[in-house]
Design a protein around this motif. Structure first.
Motif, PDB file in Angstrom:
ATOM      1  N   GLU A   9       0.809  -1.223   0.000  1.00 17.67           N
ATOM      2  CA  GLU A   9       0.000   0.000   0.000  1.00 17.67           C
ATOM      3  C   GLU A   9       0.842   1.274   0.000  1.00 17.67           C
ATOM      4  O   GLU A   9       0.297   2.362  -0.095  1.00 17.67           O
ATOM      5  CB  GLU A   9      -0.940  -0.008   1.209  1.00 17.67           C
ATOM      6  N   ASN A  10       2.171   1.112   0.080  1.00 21.54           N
ATOM      7  CA  ASN A  10       3.032   2.298   0.097  1.00 21.54           C
ATOM      8  C   ASN A  10       4.135   2.223  -0.955  1.00 21.54           C
ATOM      9  O   ASN A  10       5.225   2.764  -0.776  1.00 21.54           O
ATOM     10  CB  ASN A  10       3.644   2.473   1.490  1.00 21.54           C
ATOM     11  N   GLY A  11       3.826   1.557  -2.052  1.00 23.63           N
ATOM     12  CA  GLY A  11       4.699   1.573  -3.217  1.00 23.63           C
ATOM     13  C   GLY A  11       5.996   0.790  -3.099  1.00 23.63           C
ATOM     14  O   GLY A  11       6.952   1.071  -3.817  1.00 23.63           O
ATOM     15  N   THR A  47      15.958 -11.198   7.228  1.00 29.42           N
ATOM     16  CA  THR A  47      16.715 -10.032   6.761  1.00 29.42           C
ATOM     17  C   THR A  47      15.938  -9.218   5.728  1.00 29.42           C
ATOM     18  O   THR A  47      16.069  -8.000   5.666  1.00 29.42           O
ATOM     19  CB  THR A  47      18.072 -10.459   6.173  1.00 29.42           C
ATOM     20  N   TYR A  48      15.133  -9.898   4.913  1.00 27.67           N
ATOM     21  CA  TYR A  48      14.282  -9.179   3.964  1.00 27.67           C
ATOM     22  C   TYR A  48      13.373  -8.216   4.715  1.00 27.67           C
ATOM     23  O   TYR A  48      13.250  -7.036   4.359  1.00 27.67           O
ATOM     24  CB  TYR A  48      13.455 -10.152   3.140  1.00 27.67           C
ATOM     25  N   PHE A  49      12.729  -8.707   5.785  1.00 31.57           N
ATOM     26  CA  PHE A  49      11.768  -7.877   6.500  1.00 31.57           C
ATOM     27  C   PHE A  49      12.437  -6.857   7.412  1.00 31.57           C
ATOM     28  O   PHE A  49      11.879  -5.790   7.665  1.00 31.57           O
ATOM     29  CB  PHE A  49      10.780  -8.764   7.264  1.00 31.57           C
ATOM     30  N   TYR A  50      13.658  -7.156   7.901  1.00 31.27           N
ATOM     31  CA  TYR A  50      14.423  -6.122   8.615  1.00 31.27           C
ATOM     32  C   TYR A  50      14.577  -4.888   7.739  1.00 31.27           C
ATOM     33  O   TYR A  50      14.277  -3.758   8.142  1.00 31.27           O
ATOM     34  CB  TYR A  50      15.835  -6.623   8.948  1.00 31.27           C
ATOM     35  N   THR A  51      15.081  -5.133   6.526  1.00 33.88           N
ATOM     36  CA  THR A  51      15.381  -4.020   5.627  1.00 33.88           C
ATOM     37  C   THR A  51      14.116  -3.383   5.062  1.00 33.88           C
ATOM     38  O   THR A  51      14.078  -2.173   4.823  1.00 33.88           O
ATOM     39  CB  THR A  51      16.291  -4.493   4.479  1.00 33.88           C
ATOM     40  N   LEU A  52      13.081  -4.190   4.867  1.00 32.80           N
ATOM     41  CA  LEU A  52      11.803  -3.643   4.395  1.00 32.80           C
ATOM     42  C   LEU A  52      11.224  -2.690   5.436  1.00 32.80           C
ATOM     43  O   LEU A  52      10.737  -1.606   5.096  1.00 32.80           O
ATOM     44  CB  LEU A  52      10.819  -4.770   4.098  1.00 32.80           C
ATOM     45  N   GLY A  53      11.285  -3.084   6.708  1.00 28.26           N
ATOM     46  CA  GLY A  53      10.775  -2.223   7.771  1.00 28.26           C
ATOM     47  C   GLY A  53      11.472  -0.877   7.803  1.00 28.26           C
ATOM     48  O   GLY A  53      10.836   0.174   7.971  1.00 28.26           O
ATOM     49  N   LEU A  54      12.804  -0.888   7.620  1.00 31.68           N
ATOM     50  CA  LEU A  54      13.565   0.360   7.609  1.00 31.68           C
ATOM     51  C   LEU A  54      13.185   1.223   6.419  1.00 31.68           C
ATOM     52  O   LEU A  54      13.116   2.460   6.527  1.00 31.68           O
ATOM     53  CB  LEU A  54      15.064   0.052   7.590  1.00 31.68           C
ATOM     54  N   ARG A  55      12.948   0.609   5.286  1.00 28.40           N
ATOM     55  CA  ARG A  55      12.550   1.364   4.093  1.00 28.40           C
ATOM     56  C   ARG A  55      11.163   1.987   4.269  1.00 28.40           C
ATOM     57  O   ARG A  55      10.908   3.099   3.812  1.00 28.40           O
ATOM     58  CB  ARG A  55      12.547   0.461   2.851  1.00 28.40           C
ATOM     59  N   LEU A  56      10.267   1.266   4.914  1.00 25.12           N
ATOM     60  CA  LEU A  56       8.906   1.773   5.120  1.00 25.12           C
ATOM     61  C   LEU A  56       8.867   2.888   6.158  1.00 25.12           C
ATOM     62  O   LEU A  56       8.102   3.837   6.036  1.00 25.12           O
ATOM     63  CB  LEU A  56       7.982   0.622   5.547  1.00 25.12           C
ATOM     64  N   GLY A  57       9.670   2.727   7.208  1.00 26.63           N
ATOM     65  CA  GLY A  57       9.691   3.723   8.282  1.00 26.63           C
ATOM     66  C   GLY A  57       8.704   3.385   9.393  1.00 26.63           C
ATOM     67  O   GLY A  57       7.692   2.704   9.184  1.00 26.63           O
TER      68      GLY A  57
END
Length: 312
Positions: A123-125, A167-177
């Motif tokens: 939902e956030n691109g 690790t995918y979701f670690y970095t995804l979380g940081l990208r989303l904020g």
């Protein structure tokens, strides 16, 4: 609901007597408890409940909940260990705490939280985000590991859900904020108490505060895989999956179908659903969760010819 179920009618005992007024010992007696003029109908389905009880007989400690995704009605729920209702005293001193209803209690969630991150990404691109998992991720001098030490190599969102790559979701979380992740979690009513009816409440659990997630990358990283301070009940996490199945519509849970009083039946009022996520987002998540059973970590639950999805 004792105040409703309790009968105001008198209890009577009938027996035969002899000419002196003494009870005839061989004739026996009968008791009329007074038929109550009210009853409560539950949403629980007896047959589903029996199946779930039998399935949970091998579980030493845990809970299971079955909810109708179309309306939030509880069809069955089991908590283990169980207790003997005729011997409550022994349960009070049992270290395994059988009197705690684990379906309503809050626990550390783990990877079943990851679809919440996936929803936020779609939902956030960020649905097309890819990451090369090497088995660990370093951030601010700290090493955050994946459950697969050798890494998963390059993953997209669909395969990351299937493989449950940390690790995918670690970095995804940081990208989303922090704010985006927090608002998506709030849309599923995480950290809110859930009243099933008649004072039966699923624990509100704990969702890290927005300020914490905005100012602590470590807290955000941990939340992104359902770890850290996050705590939710089995009912709460199940309702997120119900919303995914129900095209994004989130229903409050209920266990009271209706009440009959003086021969008049009144169904319980249900709140209209809220839109937790968009229908297109829900559709994508359904495909990801089906793929998790077919090709991912949930493969042991896959059955050919049955449409089902899940997350380990």
């Amino acid at each position: 609901m004792n105040s409703i179920l309790k009968s105001d009618n008198a209890i009577s005992v009938s027996y035969e007597i002899d000419s002196t007024g003494r009870m005839l010992s061989g004739a026996g007696y009968s008791i009329d408890y007074g038929q109550p003029d009210t009853f409560v109908k539950l949403t629980v389905d007896k047959e589903i409940q029996i199946i779930l009880e039998n399935a949970m007989s091998v579980v030493e400690s845990g809970a299971a909940v079955i909810i109708d995704a179309e309306n939030g009605k509880i069809k069955a729920t089991v908590s283990r260990p169980d207790y003997n209702p005729y011997d409550i005293a022994s349960a009070l001193n049992d270290e395994s705490a059988p009197l705690i209803n684990r379906a309503l209690y809050s626990y550390n969630v783990g990877s079943v939280f990851k679809p919440c991150l996936a929803a936020a990404a779609i939902e956030n691109g960020k649905a097309d985000y890819q990451y090369n998992c090497s088995g660990a991720f370093e951030h601010s001098g700290l090493n955050f590991k994946c459950h697969k030490s050798g890494g998963h190599s390059v993953l997209d969102l669909k395969s990351a859900i299937a493989e449950s790559c940390n690790t995918y979701f670690y970095t995804l979380g940081l990208r989303l904020g922090g704010e985006t992740v927090f608002k998506t979690a709030e849309s599923f009513r995480f950290s809110k108490p859930l009243d099933l009816g008649s004072g039966i409440v699923a624990n509100k659990g704990n969702l890290p505060e927005l300020y914490t997630l905005q100012n602590s990358s470590s807290a955000l990283i941990n939340l992104s895989i359902g770890q850290g301070d996050l705590m939710l009940s089995p009912v709460a996490i199940s309702l997120m999956y119900c919303a995914i199945v129900n095209n994004g519509k989130y229903y409050m849970p209920s266990i009271i179908e209706g009440i009959s009083k003086n021969g008049v039946y009144a169904p319980s009022e249900s709140l209209p659903p809220t839109l937790a996520i968009n229908a297109d987002t829900a559709q994508s998540l359904k495909e990801y969760l089906k793929n998790t059973l077919k090709e991912g970590t949930g493969n042991a639950a896959y059955s050919e010819g049955i449409s089902a999805g899940g997350k380990t």
